[in-house]
Design an enzyme around this catalytic site. Structure first.
Site, PDB file in Angstrom:
ATOM      1  N   HIS A  20      34.856  -6.974  28.839  1.00 32.11           N
ATOM      2  CA  HIS A  20      33.493  -6.561  28.480  1.00 32.11           C
ATOM      3  C   HIS A  20      33.402  -5.047  28.582  1.00 32.11           C
ATOM      4  CE1 HIS A  20      28.892  -7.499  29.022  1.00 32.11           C
ATOM      5  NE2 HIS A  20      29.078  -6.319  28.415  1.00 32.11           N
ATOM      6  N   HIS A  22      32.091  -1.845  25.898  1.00 32.52           N
ATOM      7  CA  HIS A  22      31.604  -1.358  24.605  1.00 32.52           C
ATOM      8  C   HIS A  22      32.278   0.001  24.394  1.00 32.52           C
ATOM      9  CE1 HIS A  22      28.202  -4.273  24.597  1.00 32.52           C
ATOM     10  NE2 HIS A  22      28.392  -4.174  25.908  1.00 32.52           N
ATOM     11  N   HIS A 200      26.059 -11.608  24.740  1.00 28.82           N
ATOM     12  CA  HIS A 200      25.349 -11.185  25.944  1.00 28.82           C
ATOM     13  C   HIS A 200      24.183 -12.158  26.153  1.00 28.82           C
ATOM     14  CE1 HIS A 200      27.569  -7.498  25.429  1.00 28.82           C
ATOM     15  NE2 HIS A 200      26.886  -6.817  26.343  1.00 28.82           N
ATOM     16  N   GLU A 203      21.417 -11.207  30.952  1.00 28.71           N
ATOM     17  CA  GLU A 203      21.490  -9.889  31.598  1.00 28.71           C
ATOM     18  C   GLU A 203      20.067  -9.545  32.046  1.00 28.71           C
ATOM     19  OE1 GLU A 203      22.564  -6.663  28.937  1.00 28.71           O
ATOM     20  OE2 GLU A 203      23.077  -5.304  30.588  1.00 28.71           O
ATOM     21  N   ASP A 281      31.621  -2.520  31.144  1.00 29.31           N
ATOM     22  CA  ASP A 281      30.479  -2.476  30.219  1.00 29.31           C
ATOM     23  C   ASP A 281      30.417  -1.146  29.461  1.00 29.31           C
ATOM     24  OD1 ASP A 281      28.329  -3.578  28.888  1.00 29.31           O
ATOM     25  OD2 ASP A 281      26.940  -3.519  30.570  1.00 29.31           O
ATOM     26  N   ASP A 282      29.823  -0.136  30.059  1.00 29.86           N
ATOM     27  CA  ASP A 282      29.700   1.192  29.428  1.00 29.86           C
ATOM     28  C   ASP A 282      30.089   2.244  30.463  1.00 29.86           C
ATOM     29  OD1 ASP A 282      28.194   0.479  26.776  1.00 29.86           O
ATOM     30  OD2 ASP A 282      27.144  -0.605  28.361  1.00 29.86           O
TER      31      ASP A 282
END
Ligand code: ADE
Ligand code: ZN
Length: 335
Positions: A20, A22, A200, A203, A281-282
């Site tokens: 996961h 991005h 997703h 969340e 994630d980011d």
């Protein structure tokens, strides 16, 4: 003491799979500035430090607003290559040997960057990283859920032309108000065309969105899934299905999905028999890559060596690797 006698030793030495991430969320402010300068793009900040200082989020939308703004620096195939290569180099240094990378084509095509420009740059970096670092990757194309299903259908049409480079499709962006069922038809077509499916869910959105991801979309993995814990029947279902959850501790903290890392649901997920994994994630926006996430959550929850090892195993077990490569990766944990 050997390298694997402590949790920190395990984090440093064991191989990891990231499921996961991005790729646009790995754009560090310094690179954002360099690319903006290279491309003549104006950013509404005076410096990389000023960009970083703006990363104070109260919720997912606060973050997404800056995430889409940051993307404006990305224009050329070489930009996407540089972005992806920087992420893969960082990840290889963390012991990541497998990465399944999300990208958001609609965030680029809607501002005039061609789908092929994005895909070619990212793909070229993944090929080079496999040779240079032995890190294998696959790409997952995400639909932006704040846009309509017709837009997602057009994006799927573009992906079909280069399907050899994309293993799956996903669903991201603003969750609340955009349930998975909004994308029922495009996910069914993606499945029929041979893509694997992720979304997703849970969340910020309610447990019903996780049910929707399972029963309406038929996903192979759930991204986040935190709020599934509010529904006992859903937890039993996820456990019975052996469904992998791609959990993102630093993201959850920075987006106020959890108040405090000490309350993070990862331990409760593991205790309930769920196949939870840890991911970044980011990473450029949330303060850390794979090992930073593992360290933060294992120290806040006081996870033991067995739990940390289980999380890393779950990453490979839940990956979209070919069965023989997956079996070899899992066997390495037993020796
Ligand atoms: N896009 C990038 N990061 C995201 C996240 N954590 N949730 C939803 N959409 C995203
Ligand atoms: Zn995400």
């Amino acid at each position: 003491m050997s390298d694997t006698d402590t949790v920190e030793g395990l984090i440093q030495t064991l191989p990891k799979a990231e499921l996961h991430i991005h790729i646009e969320g790995s754009l560090e402010p310094e690179m954002m500035f360099d690319l903006a300068q290279r491309n003549g793009v104006d950013l509404p900040y005076a410096s990389a430090e000023a960009v970083r200082a703006a990363y104070d989020f109260s919720n997912l939308q606060d973050f997404l607003d800056l995430y889409y703004q940051g993307m404006s620096a990305l224009q050329t195939e070489q930009d996407f290559y540089d972005l992806t290569m920087a992420y893969l180099r960082r990840s290889a240094a963390d012991g990541v040997t497998r990465s399944e990378i999300f990208f958001d084509p609609q965030g680029h095509t809607e501002r005039g960057v061609a789908f092929e420009t994005v895909l070619d740059g990212i793909h070229r970096a993944t090929a080079d990283a496999e040779t240079e670092f032995g890190l294998t990757s696959q790409l997952i194309m995400c639909f932006l859920r704040h846009l309509d299903e017709a837009d997602a259908e057009r994006t799927l049409d573009q992906a079909l032309v280069r399907q050899d480079r994309i293993i799956g499709v996903g669903l991201d962006s603003s969750e609340v108000g955009h349930p998975p069922s909004k994308f029922k038809n495009v996910f069914r077509r993606a499945r029929d065309e041979g893509f694997l499916l992720v979304a997703h869910a849970g969340e910020e959105g309610p447990p019903e969105y996780v049910w929707d991801a399972l029963d309406v979309l038929g996903v192979d993995r759930v991204d986040h899934g935190n709020r599934a814990l509010e529904d006992d029947a859903l937890v039993r279902r996820l456990a019975a299905d052996g469904m992998t959850l791609t959990v993102c501790p630093l993201s959850n903290q920075r987006l106020c999905v959890v108040e405090d890392m000490a309350d993070h649901p990862l331990r409760r997920m593991l205790d309930a028999g769920l196949k939870a994994t840890v991911n970044s994630d980011d990473p450029a926006y949330f303060g850390g890559y794979m090992n930073d996430n593992l360290r933060a959550v294992s120290s806040a929850l006081n996870l033991g060596k067995d739990e940390v090892t289980a999380v890393m195993r779950n990453g490979f077990a839940g990956s979209f690797m070919a069965e023989d490569a997956k079996a070899a990766a899992l066997a390495a944990f037993d020796t």
